[in-house]
Write an enzyme that holds these catalytic residues in place. Structure first.
Site, PDB file in Angstrom:
ATOM      1  N   GLU A 196      34.407  35.372  34.492  1.00 18.28           N
ATOM      2  CA  GLU A 196      35.732  35.509  33.846  1.00 18.28           C
ATOM      3  C   GLU A 196      35.772  34.830  32.473  1.00 18.28           C
ATOM      4  O   GLU A 196      36.642  33.991  32.194  1.00 18.28           O
ATOM      5  CB  GLU A 196      36.828  34.945  34.764  1.00 18.28           C
ATOM      6  CG  GLU A 196      36.986  35.745  36.038  1.00 18.28           C
ATOM      7  CD  GLU A 196      38.174  35.362  36.908  1.00 18.28           C
ATOM      8  OE1 GLU A 196      38.787  34.304  36.674  1.00 18.28           O
ATOM      9  OE2 GLU A 196      38.498  36.130  37.833  1.00 18.28           O
ATOM     10  N   GLU A 326      35.348  40.376  42.721  1.00 18.31           N
ATOM     11  CA  GLU A 326      36.414  39.574  43.347  1.00 18.31           C
ATOM     12  C   GLU A 326      37.571  40.516  43.632  1.00 18.31           C
ATOM     13  O   GLU A 326      38.119  41.114  42.697  1.00 18.31           O
ATOM     14  CB  GLU A 326      36.886  38.433  42.434  1.00 18.31           C
ATOM     15  CG  GLU A 326      35.892  37.304  42.298  1.00 18.31           C
ATOM     16  CD  GLU A 326      36.446  36.115  41.514  1.00 18.31           C
ATOM     17  OE1 GLU A 326      37.664  35.846  41.595  1.00 18.31           O
ATOM     18  OE2 GLU A 326      35.652  35.473  40.813  1.00 18.31           O
TER      19      GLU A 326
HETATM   20  O1  AHR Z   1      38.557  33.358  43.784  1.00 16.38           O
HETATM   21  C1  AHR Z   1      39.314  32.339  43.195  1.00 16.38           C
HETATM   22  C2  AHR Z   1      39.171  32.301  41.686  1.00 16.38           C
HETATM   23  O2  AHR Z   1      39.764  33.456  41.153  1.00 16.38           O
HETATM   24  C3  AHR Z   1      37.769  32.338  41.148  1.00 16.38           C
HETATM   25  O3  AHR Z   1      37.189  31.076  41.062  1.00 16.38           O
HETATM   26  C4  AHR Z   1      37.947  32.921  39.787  1.00 16.38           C
HETATM   27  O4  AHR Z   1      36.814  33.616  39.341  1.00 16.38           O
HETATM   28  C5  AHR Z   1      39.178  33.793  39.909  1.00 16.38           C
HETATM   29  O5  AHR Z   1      40.068  33.545  38.894  1.00 16.38           O
END
Ligand code: AHR
Length: 539
Positions: A196, A326
């Site tokens: 990110e 994610e």
């Molecule tokens: O999954 C939780 C967090 O969400 C992770 O660390 C990050 O990559 C995202 O913002």
């Protein structure tokens, strides 16, 4: 996978028995054996282990727990991870990764430093690191997806980490690994180039040009060492980032030729106020919540379009794949003490979202949507695996249990094998302010040519009416045709029901009855607000 006495559990919980449904509305789904979206990559059923909260410590790892193995990994959690059907695990973060020094987590445990984790305001003890995590993956047959720190560190550290992990021996770094008790090199086929990197919260955030160049050069260097690895560049951290699109375009204009994947991250939300006071007009309806399936389909399709436009500008035949690394529901445990606790605690309770039936149905619908993009989405990670926005929960020293969202994932992973067929859907619709007319039926169909089975996954988004589903099976099953193998439904009259430590099996699959396979047509009645899987086998 075992479904422990599902009917009895349903009865205990006061759930209406199968068959107690009213008049259905018709919906049809047509598939043809020759009209395929693509091969379903089993890495679509990935998950995520981050050094965050209790995901690692008291999650997968708890020396002293009654079920712990010699390494300190919890046996009850290992059994649930296997049952969940996870194929790949992303590690070690997340935001954590952008401040992580991998060298803190290798070598004798009693000499490892305690460090401040500035991403989650916690103390990291480093009692679990690369070699322990890899041993855990190997035992469970999981494919690792590692990340390199492009926040506080950079390309040379990425090279050093890769050499430590994957070079056979004869150099200082690879021999250091061997001295740490790991003789053969680790097999780590897939690496994330940071995490990110567009996010203002990210340690070492970059502009798209800074990151794109860094990703390009880091990829080149890592490939000099290990030509066969696959690499994922960071896309935007969400579809609604103000810089979405421009970020992908700029980043890929630098590193398109050097990477294999661009990443997507998405957390599904609902208007939520910790104090219970929502702004006027907040749309908390389940129907809107479910519309995020279409929003995420647009996110995928838009990202493919940008990646392909970059390729077109370069007159390149290369097609980048997507790593949706994610995804999950996350909105309740997303403020205040859920994100940060005072005093730099070890393994605090962070992001411990308690999932409902409604969440499980959305996760099931998302899995259908991901499968229906199997031509370009080759990796996906449910975020995360244990305790932190997770399908598996634990109590320190106590039990482990399955959250509601465990079930659609486990069923999709169990039966989602083969080629995804293109589903043609005719269903009544409902209007959504942003996504337009949405069919009540969300479905995906996977044809396993190896054993001739066909899996139909179907979500009925109607909250009050059952769906009379007819599936036209064209060109499938050969002369003898297909017959019902097994069928499961996920449904509960209470969309807000949860599984808890005291009632861990409140929500679980139940056998779906009343299915008829007549020639080339499969008929089933799907309860309102239910996610279902119907498996057909050769007669
Ligand atoms: O999954 C939780 C967090 O969400 C992770 O660390 C990050 O990559 C995202 O913002």
């Amino acid at each position: 996978m075992t479904f422990p006495n599902a009917a009895a559990a349903g009865a205990r919980a006061g759930i209406a028995s199968p068959g107690a449904v009213g008049e259905g509305f018709p919906a049809t789904l047509t598939v043809h054996r020759d009209f395929a979206i693509g091969a379903l990559d089993r890495r679509l059923f990935g998950a995520f282990v981050e050094h965050l909260g209790r995901c690692v410590y008291t999650g997968i790892f708890e020396p002293g727990h009654p079920t712990a193995d010699e390494q300190g990994f919890r046996g009850d959690v290992k059994a649930l991870v296997k049952e969940l059907g996870v194929t790949l695990v992303r590690y070690p973060g997340g935001n954590f990764m952008s401040g992580y020094d991998w060298e803190d987590g290798v070598g004798p445990r009693d000499q490892r430093p305690r460090r401040l984790d500035l991403a989650w305001y916690s103390t990291e003890t480093n009692q679990v690191g690369t070699n322990e995590f890899m041993a855990w993956c190997e035992e469970l047959g999981l494919s690792p997806m590692f990340g390199v720190n492009l926040g506080t560190r950079g390309m040379d550290d990425a090279r050093r980490y890769l050499e430590y992990c994957c070079h056979p021996g004869g150099t200082e770094l690879s021999d250091r690994r061997r001295a740490h008790g790991v003789e053969p090199p680790h097999r780590i086929p897939l690496w994330c180039l940071g995490n990110e990197m567009d996010g203002p919260w990210q340690i070492g955030r970059k502009t798209p040009d800074e990151y794109g160049r860094l990703a390009q050069e880091t990829a080149k260097l890592m490939r000099m060492l290990q030509p066969g690895i696959e690499l994922a560049a960071c896309g935007s951290s969400a579809f609604d980032m103000a810089t979405y699109g421009e970020w992908e375009d700029r980043v890929l204009s630098h590193c398109h030729d050097e990477v294999d994947f661009v990443s997507l991250h998405s957390y599904f939300v609902k208007p939520f106020a910790p104090d219970g006071v929502l702004p006027p007009g907040a749309d908390t309806s389940t129907e809107s919540f479910f519309a995020q399936i279409e929003t995420n389909a647009r996110y995928i399709e838009a990202t493919v379009a940008i990646a392909d436009a970059v390729a077109a500008r370069r007159r390149s035949k290369k097609r980048l794949m997507l790593s949706f690394d994610e995804w999950n529901v996350w909105y309740r445990a997303r403020h205040g003490h859920h994100l940060k606790q005072d005093g730099w605690p070890e393994a605090p309770r962070l992001l411990e979202e308690v999932y409902t039936v409604e969440d499980a149905l959305l996760v099931g619908g998302m899995l259908c949507m991901l499968m229906n993009h199997a031509d370009r989405v080759k990796v996906a990670c449910l975020a995360q695996l244990v305790n932190v926005i997770a399908p598996i929960m634990t109590e320190p020293g106590g039990p482990a249990w399955r959250q509601t969202i465990f079930w659609p994932f486990a069923l999709a992973s169990r039966f989602g094998r083969g080629t995804v067929l293109r589903p043609s859907i005719a269903s009544p619709t409902y209007p959504h302010v942003k996504e337009g007319e949405l069919p009540y039926l969300v479905a995906s169909v996977v044809w396993n040519e190896d054993d001739g089975t066909l899996a139909v996954f179907a979500l009925n988004r109607h909250l009050a009416a059952p769906m009379d589903l007819a599936v036209a099976l064209q060109g499938l099953g050969g002369d003898a045709g297909l017959a019902l193998g097994e069928a499961w439904e996920l449904h509960d009259l209470d969309l807000h029901a949860t599984n808890t430590v005291d009632l861990p099996d409140r929500f679980q699959p139940r056998a779906l009855g009343g299915i008829c396979v007549d020639g080339d047509t499969l008929r089933a009645t799907l309860r309102p607000a239910s996610w279902n899987v119907i498996v057909l086998r050769p007669r």
